[in-house]
Design a protein around this motif. Structure first.
Motif, PDB file in Angstrom:
ATOM      1  N   ASN A   1      44.298  36.363  36.604  1.00 13.14           N
ATOM      2  CA  ASN A   1      43.102  35.599  36.970  1.00 13.14           C
ATOM      3  C   ASN A   1      42.174  36.412  37.861  1.00 13.14           C
ATOM      4  O   ASN A   1      41.270  35.850  38.499  1.00 13.14           O
ATOM      5  CB  ASN A   1      43.516  34.296  37.651  1.00 13.14           C
ATOM      6  CG  ASN A   1      44.185  33.351  36.674  1.00 13.14           C
ATOM      7  OD1 ASN A   1      43.681  33.121  35.584  1.00 13.14           O
ATOM      8  ND2 ASN A   1      45.338  32.820  37.054  1.00 13.14           N
ATOM      9  N   TYR A   2      42.380  37.688  37.888  1.00 12.79           N
ATOM     10  CA  TYR A   2      41.536  38.628  38.615  1.00 12.79           C
ATOM     11  C   TYR A   2      41.621  39.958  37.874  1.00 12.79           C
ATOM     12  O   TYR A   2      42.495  40.153  37.012  1.00 12.79           O
ATOM     13  CB  TYR A   2      41.997  38.783  40.070  1.00 12.79           C
ATOM     14  CG  TYR A   2      43.424  39.270  40.189  1.00 12.79           C
ATOM     15  CD1 TYR A   2      43.714  40.620  40.340  1.00 12.79           C
ATOM     16  CD2 TYR A   2      44.497  38.374  40.121  1.00 12.79           C
ATOM     17  CE1 TYR A   2      45.028  41.070  40.429  1.00 12.79           C
ATOM     18  CE2 TYR A   2      45.803  38.811  40.210  1.00 12.79           C
ATOM     19  CZ  TYR A   2      46.062  40.156  40.364  1.00 12.79           C
ATOM     20  OH  TYR A   2      47.357  40.612  40.438  1.00 12.79           O
ATOM     21  N   VAL A   3      40.742  40.875  38.197  1.00 18.94           N
ATOM     22  CA  VAL A   3      40.706  42.167  37.514  1.00 18.94           C
ATOM     23  C   VAL A   3      41.563  43.176  38.263  1.00 18.94           C
ATOM     24  O   VAL A   3      41.373  43.401  39.449  1.00 18.94           O
ATOM     25  CB  VAL A   3      39.259  42.688  37.392  1.00 18.94           C
ATOM     26  CG1 VAL A   3      39.241  44.081  36.768  1.00 18.94           C
ATOM     27  CG2 VAL A   3      38.420  41.716  36.564  1.00 18.94           C
ATOM     28  N   ASP A   4      42.525  43.752  37.560  1.00 19.40           N
ATOM     29  CA  ASP A   4      43.341  44.855  38.069  1.00 19.40           C
ATOM     30  C   ASP A   4      43.071  46.051  37.153  1.00 19.40           C
ATOM     31  O   ASP A   4      43.563  46.102  36.037  1.00 19.40           O
ATOM     32  CB  ASP A   4      44.826  44.476  38.046  1.00 19.40           C
ATOM     33  CG  ASP A   4      45.720  45.566  38.620  1.00 19.40           C
ATOM     34  OD1 ASP A   4      45.238  46.701  38.803  1.00 19.40           O
ATOM     35  OD2 ASP A   4      46.911  45.285  38.870  1.00 19.40           O
ATOM     36  N   ARG A   5      42.272  46.973  37.637  1.00 18.00           N
ATOM     37  CA  ARG A   5      41.813  48.075  36.790  1.00 18.00           C
ATOM     38  C   ARG A   5      42.957  48.984  36.347  1.00 18.00           C
ATOM     39  O   ARG A   5      42.814  49.732  35.378  1.00 18.00           O
ATOM     40  CB  ARG A   5      40.722  48.865  37.507  1.00 18.00           C
ATOM     41  CG  ARG A   5      39.534  47.979  37.859  1.00 18.00           C
ATOM     42  CD  ARG A   5      38.317  48.761  38.256  1.00 18.00           C
ATOM     43  NE  ARG A   5      37.237  47.862  38.673  1.00 18.00           N
ATOM     44  CZ  ARG A   5      36.477  47.162  37.857  1.00 18.00           C
ATOM     45  NH1 ARG A   5      36.665  47.252  36.547  1.00 18.00           N
ATOM     46  NH2 ARG A   5      35.527  46.366  38.316  1.00 18.00           N
ATOM     47  N   ARG A   6      44.084  48.909  37.030  1.00 15.91           N
ATOM     48  CA  ARG A   6      45.226  49.731  36.630  1.00 15.91           C
ATOM     49  C   ARG A   6      45.796  49.278  35.296  1.00 15.91           C
ATOM     50  O   ARG A   6      46.492  50.037  34.619  1.00 15.91           O
ATOM     51  CB  ARG A   6      46.314  49.675  37.702  1.00 15.91           C
ATOM     52  CG  ARG A   6      45.901  50.267  39.046  1.00 15.91           C
ATOM     53  CD  ARG A   6      46.911  49.946  40.109  1.00 15.91           C
ATOM     54  NE  ARG A   6      47.032  48.500  40.323  1.00 15.91           N
ATOM     55  CZ  ARG A   6      47.873  47.943  41.208  1.00 15.91           C
ATOM     56  NH1 ARG A   6      48.680  48.706  41.921  1.00 15.91           N
ATOM     57  NH2 ARG A   6      47.906  46.630  41.344  1.00 15.91           N
TER      58      ARG A   6
END
Length: 280
Positions: free
Chosen positions: A190-195
């Motif tokens: 529910n959030y952006v984790d660029r990894r």
């Protein structure tokens, strides 16, 4: 591997999704001061039986009940029992699922028990629900999984901060693929984790359960000794909303919404796919 569904399979998932919607309608009416969470579980069990469906929660990993009932600072996976009595001013997330002919539906709503809730609780639920719809509106051909995460997080971050100082987007739990099983690839943050990269491309036949969980404080949680109940670390109350969504060649269809998501998605300029059960 992401399971891609045929139109016929999506129609079966729509059947299951409508049963889930009926479970929520019945639980909404039953969630009154003095009721126990077991009372809600009994209501859900009856609705499933009346529609020839099975609970996909009961027995899942040993879960002992038909639905999850998560009260106040319980984020998810609360176990219904005869001891937890709902009080005026409580909020409760009811997470329910159904299986029809091997195909799954899954959705959650936040309900208000009685009256007199603080405005910040209504706003918490509104922000959580609307972030879910923002995510659903991102279910379109050409997008990728991360676009759903981005839409959910972006909506929440744009809202005025509550009196507690912030909204916590729960980190350890998220949405998931759904179809021939309740929980499937891919996992949806529910959030952006660029990894994690951008995730799979959204194509017709892609089905996903979108379920933001938001607290009035921390994003951190812990699991109680029953190995199920998840609470916020700081005791702040939380909201949980969820719908199961299918992407078709004609657009998205919200499988667990009575109107298929038509009214809410129209606010985003999104036209929903025709309901495969219309006129059935």
């Amino acid at each position: 591997m992401v399971e891609i569904k045929t139109p016929e399979q999506i129609a079966k998932m729509r059947e299951a999704g409508l049963v889930v919607a009926r479970v929520h309608e019945a639980c909404r009416a039953a969630a009154v001061p003095g009721a126990t969470t077991k009372d809600l579980d009994d209501v859900a069990r009856k609705v499933l039986a009346e529609h020839g469906a099975r609970s996909n929660f009961l027995g899942y990993g040993g879960f002992p009940a038909t639905i999850c009932t998560s009260v106040n600072d319980v984020v998810v996976h609360g176990i219904p029992d005869a001891v937890t009595v709902l009080k005026d001013g409580d909020i409760i997330s009811v997470d329910a699922g159904a299986i029809i002919d091997g195909w799954h539906g899954d959705a959650a709503v936040t309900l208000f028990v009685g009256e007199g809730h603080a405005p910040e609780l209504h706003e918490l639920s509104r922000v959580t629900e609307e972030s879910m719809w923002a995510g659903i509106a991102a279910v379109r051909q050409g997008n990728r999984l991360v676009d759903i995460s981005k839409a959910i997080e972006g909506y929440i971050r744009r809202q005025p901060r509550p009196a507690t100082g912030k909204y916590g987007i729960i980190e350890d739990y998220g949405g998931h693929g759904i179809g021939s099983q309740m929980h499937m690839d891919p996992h949806l943050l529910n959030y952006v984790d660029r990894r994690r990269g951008r995730g799979p491309k959204l194509v017709p036949g892609f089905c996903i359960a979108i379920e933001p969980m938001v607290s009035l404080g921390t994003a951190k949680t812990h699991v109680l000794p029953d190995d199920w109940t998840v609470k916020t670390d700081d005791g702040t109350w939380s909201s949980h909303w969820e719908h199961s969504v299918a992407l078709t060649a004609e657009g998205p269809l919200v499988l667990t919404a009575v109107d298929g998501g038509r009214a809410k998605l129209a606010q985003y300029g999104v036209t929903t796919a025709p309901d495969p059960l219309a006129g059935a």
